[in-house]
Design a protein around this motif. Structure first.
Motif, PDB file in Angstrom:
ATOM      1  N   ALA A  78       3.062  24.139  -9.039  1.00 28.16           N
ATOM      2  CA  ALA A  78       2.854  24.641  -7.673  1.00 28.16           C
ATOM      3  C   ALA A  78       1.379  24.990  -7.447  1.00 28.16           C
ATOM      4  CB  ALA A  78       3.717  25.872  -7.448  1.00 28.16           C
ATOM      5  N   PRO A  79       0.887  24.752  -6.209  1.00 27.20           N
ATOM      6  CA  PRO A  79       1.616  24.195  -5.086  1.00 27.20           C
ATOM      7  C   PRO A  79       1.601  22.662  -5.088  1.00 27.20           C
ATOM      8  CG  PRO A  79      -0.578  24.843  -4.395  1.00 27.20           C
ATOM      9  CD  PRO A  79      -0.462  25.229  -5.834  1.00 27.20           C
ATOM     10  N   LEU A  80       2.668  22.071  -4.560  1.00 28.60           N
ATOM     11  CA  LEU A  80       2.682  20.631  -4.395  1.00 28.60           C
ATOM     12  C   LEU A  80       1.785  20.240  -3.218  1.00 28.60           C
ATOM     13  CD1 LEU A  80       6.472  19.793  -4.906  1.00 28.60           C
ATOM     14  CD2 LEU A  80       4.642  19.876  -6.614  1.00 28.60           C
ATOM     15  N   ALA A  81       1.411  18.982  -3.168  1.00 30.26           N
ATOM     16  CA  ALA A  81       0.480  18.515  -2.132  1.00 30.26           C
ATOM     17  C   ALA A  81       1.047  18.756  -0.734  1.00 30.26           C
ATOM     18  CB  ALA A  81       0.167  17.037  -2.339  1.00 30.26           C
ATOM     19  N   GLU A  82       2.342  18.504  -0.573  1.00 29.64           N
ATOM     20  CA  GLU A  82       2.996  18.750   0.713  1.00 29.64           C
ATOM     21  C   GLU A  82       4.015  19.858   0.523  1.00 29.64           C
ATOM     22  OE1 GLU A  82       4.633  15.275   2.433  1.00 29.64           O
ATOM     23  OE2 GLU A  82       2.805  14.100   2.272  1.00 29.64           O
ATOM     24  N   VAL A 135       9.478  23.883  -7.620  1.00 28.55           N
ATOM     25  CA  VAL A 135       8.380  24.825  -7.866  1.00 28.55           C
ATOM     26  C   VAL A 135       8.233  25.751  -6.681  1.00 28.55           C
ATOM     27  CG1 VAL A 135       7.166  23.133  -9.297  1.00 28.55           C
ATOM     28  CG2 VAL A 135       6.573  23.338  -6.877  1.00 28.55           C
ATOM     29  N   ASN A 136       7.559  26.881  -6.901  1.00 28.61           N
ATOM     30  CA  ASN A 136       7.177  27.742  -5.784  1.00 28.61           C
ATOM     31  C   ASN A 136       5.922  28.517  -6.155  1.00 28.61           C
ATOM     32  OD1 ASN A 136       7.931  30.093  -7.263  1.00 28.61           O
ATOM     33  ND2 ASN A 136       9.997  30.081  -6.405  1.00 28.61           N
ATOM     34  N   GLY A 137       5.344  29.177  -5.165  1.00 33.13           N
ATOM     35  CA  GLY A 137       4.156  29.978  -5.404  1.00 33.13           C
ATOM     36  C   GLY A 137       2.912  29.139  -5.660  1.00 33.13           C
ATOM     37  N   ASP A 138       2.036  29.649  -6.510  1.00 34.82           N
ATOM     38  CA  ASP A 138       0.752  29.013  -6.797  1.00 34.82           C
ATOM     39  C   ASP A 138       0.354  29.409  -8.215  1.00 34.82           C
ATOM     40  OD1 ASP A 138      -1.992  28.369  -7.043  1.00 34.82           O
ATOM     41  OD2 ASP A 138      -2.305  28.561  -4.895  1.00 34.82           O
ATOM     42  N   ALA A 139       0.312  28.428  -9.105  1.00 32.64           N
ATOM     43  CA  ALA A 139       0.035  28.723 -10.516  1.00 32.64           C
ATOM     44  C   ALA A 139      -1.334  29.376 -10.701  1.00 32.64           C
ATOM     45  CB  ALA A 139       0.135  27.450 -11.344  1.00 32.64           C
ATOM     46  N   GLN A 140      -2.355  28.880  -9.999  1.00 32.97           N
ATOM     47  CA  GLN A 140      -3.693  29.424 -10.201  1.00 32.97           C
ATOM     48  C   GLN A 140      -3.848  30.819  -9.596  1.00 32.97           C
ATOM     49  OE1 GLN A 140      -7.073  26.805  -9.901  1.00 32.97           O
ATOM     50  NE2 GLN A 140      -5.779  24.991  -9.996  1.00 32.97           N
ATOM     51  N   ALA A 141      -3.008  31.153  -8.630  1.00 30.17           N
ATOM     52  CA  ALA A 141      -2.993  32.512  -8.088  1.00 30.17           C
ATOM     53  C   ALA A 141      -2.080  33.430  -8.904  1.00 30.17           C
ATOM     54  CB  ALA A 141      -2.540  32.494  -6.631  1.00 30.17           C
ATOM     55  N   GLN A 142      -1.439  32.887  -9.936  1.00 28.16           N
ATOM     56  CA  GLN A 142      -0.527  33.618 -10.816  1.00 28.16           C
ATOM     57  C   GLN A 142       0.622  34.242 -10.030  1.00 28.16           C
ATOM     58  OE1 GLN A 142      -2.804  36.241 -13.349  1.00 28.16           O
ATOM     59  NE2 GLN A 142      -3.848  34.548 -14.355  1.00 28.16           N
ATOM     60  N   GLN A 143       1.229  33.405  -9.173  1.00 28.08           N
ATOM     61  CA  GLN A 143       2.391  33.819  -8.389  1.00 28.08           C
ATOM     62  C   GLN A 143       3.427  32.705  -8.436  1.00 28.08           C
ATOM     63  OE1 GLN A 143       0.658  34.379  -4.509  1.00 28.08           O
ATOM     64  NE2 GLN A 143       0.205  36.538  -4.879  1.00 28.08           N
TER      65      GLN A 143
END
Length: 442
Positions: free
Chosen positions: A86-90, A119-127
């Protein structure tokens, strides 16, 4: 290969401070990084939290190893198209309920048999988190892996696995789980005698590390007990050769060459280590009068978010248990929920579904998507005699999150997807009788 303490020896307790050595005297006494470590070892700290995290949530272990981790080749990108982050492109979450059959086994290893479902959230934002399925039939051989994006909660469904990690060996059977913290190097293989294939589920937690939920009014006992979580004892390999270290970093996969096994930690101490848990030791809480407690009473582990009481990720199980509620529709009720739920079945049957939900399969109900028992379950449970009954043939679980799950394109197009899943509720006919007098015993 030269190994010490190759058998499984465990330390009990959830995130206890553990001291473990495979050679006597390998742990330095009095300080963590002396000028010269015993046996000519290198001291290396592995931190799973910020240095300044509160003491109760500060995670770190000191490793005393034959070579430090910096002794490796340069990372090169590698392709793993079946695994998404996450996040996916769309970003297009879907409100429709979805369900999948078990995926087929691949002839490869754990990494090759890993497929992202949602997936959900944002891996690089650690969510948030990602949910994966795995089905593989051979060991990782000369490959090792670590995940810099999140910790891995692995739920075997078929076949027992061995997790050979920097900090020691864990053997994990169906009905157990294993958590591999962010950054720890490991190799996952079929346990001897399970070469027919291993299948299961993975939650990749981008957020706060999983912890035991607060018990609140339950008191000091119940649910998962800390003493039932087991961490490995130190065990090391001193082997030269051609090895590959695979890393998941920033949503991409990378590989680096090694001229030695990275599992060369001779001793360690700390509270940041892989751990396993037998779901059969979960002390289930349930009603002994009427109605349903909320399913949060089945929470084994939780990853908290920045909003109190709203989880980044919950791991919830539905184990064997007594059903004794009076004057109550006993299966899970019809429901719409703020949280999003991705569910799996380890063995047996789930009491809200009469057919179609198979061990190794999965279902998805995103936030506020209605779900509940299928038509056949509703009719049977509405007429059932409410005697005490032990629900024995079942072990289901949920990955539950505050964020909407977005199925991957490959999950949406998969031949394992049950495109007629919504039909299980179409037989729910109207029973409305406005001209009769209700018969109800409170």
């Amino acid at each position: 290969m030269r190994e010490r303490n190759a058998e499984c020896h465990y330390h009990a307790g959830f995130r206890n401070h553990v001291s473990s050595e495979a050679l006597p005297g390998a742990l330095p006494q009095g300080q963590n990084s002396p000028q010269q470590c015993p046996y000519g070892l290198y001291a290396e700290q592995l931190s799973g939290s910020a240095f300044t995290a509160p003491r109760s949530h500060n995670l770190r272990s000191w490793l005393y190893r034959i070579r430090p981790s910096v002794v490796q080749g340069a990372y090169q990108p590698m392709e793993m198209p079946q695994v998404a982050t996450a996040p996916l492109a769309e970003r297009m979450p879907d409100p429709n309920p979805m369900r999948w059959d078990p995926i087929a086994f691949c002839a490869g290893d754990f990494l090759e048999g890993l497929i992202t479902l949602a997936v959900n959230g944002d891996a690089q934002a650690q969510q948030g988190c990602a949910t994966h399925l795995y089905a593989f039939s051979r060991g990782m051989q000369q490959r090792f892996f670590y995940n810099a994006d999140g910790e891995l909660l692995i739920v075997p469904q078929q076949g027992a696995i061995e997790v050979r990690s920097e900090l020691g060996l864990l053997e994990v059977a169906s009905g157990e789980i294993v958590v591999i913290p962010r950054g720890i190097k490991f190799q996952l293989n079929p346990l001897a005698g399970h070469a027919e294939g291993c299948r299961g589920y993975v939650a990749e937690n981008y957020g706060a590390p999983l912890e035991l939920p607060s018990l609140g009014p339950i008191g000091s006992n119940g649910l998962a007990n800390p003493r039932d979580f087991l961490a490995p004892s130190a065990r090391f390999e001193d082997e030269a050769g051609d090895f590959t270290l695979v890393a998941k970093f920033g949503g991409r996969f990378w590989r680096a060459s090694l001229d030695h096994s990275p599992l060369d930690v001779v001793a360690w101490h700390g509270n940041y280590a892989p751990y396993k848990y037998d779901l059969a030791t979960f002390n289930t809480i349930n009603t002994v009068s009427f109605d349903h407690p909320d399913p949060s009473i089945f929470t084994v582990l939780t990853s908290p978010s920045d909003t109190a009481g709203v989880a980044n990720l919950d791991f919830v199980i539905f184990p064997p248990r007594w059903m004794v509620a009076e004057n109550t529709f006993r299966p899970p009720y019809f429901h719409r929920n703020l949280m999003s739920e991705l569910m799996g079945l380890i063995h047996g049957e789930y009491d809200a579904k009469r057919e179609g939900f198979r061990p190794g399969g999965a279902s998805l109900h995103n936030a506020m998507t209605p779900h509940g028992p299928d038509a056949a379950t509703f009719e049977a449970a509405s007429q059932a005699e409410l005697a005490p009954r032990y629900q024995s043939n079942t072990l289901a679980f949920m990955f539950e999150s505050r964020y909407l799950f977005q199925p991957t394109p490959q999950a949406l197009s998969s031949s394992a997807r049950q495109r007629d899943y919504g039909s299980v509720w179409q037989g729910l006919a109207s029973h409305f009788t406005p001209h009769t007098t209700p018969q109800f015993t409170p």
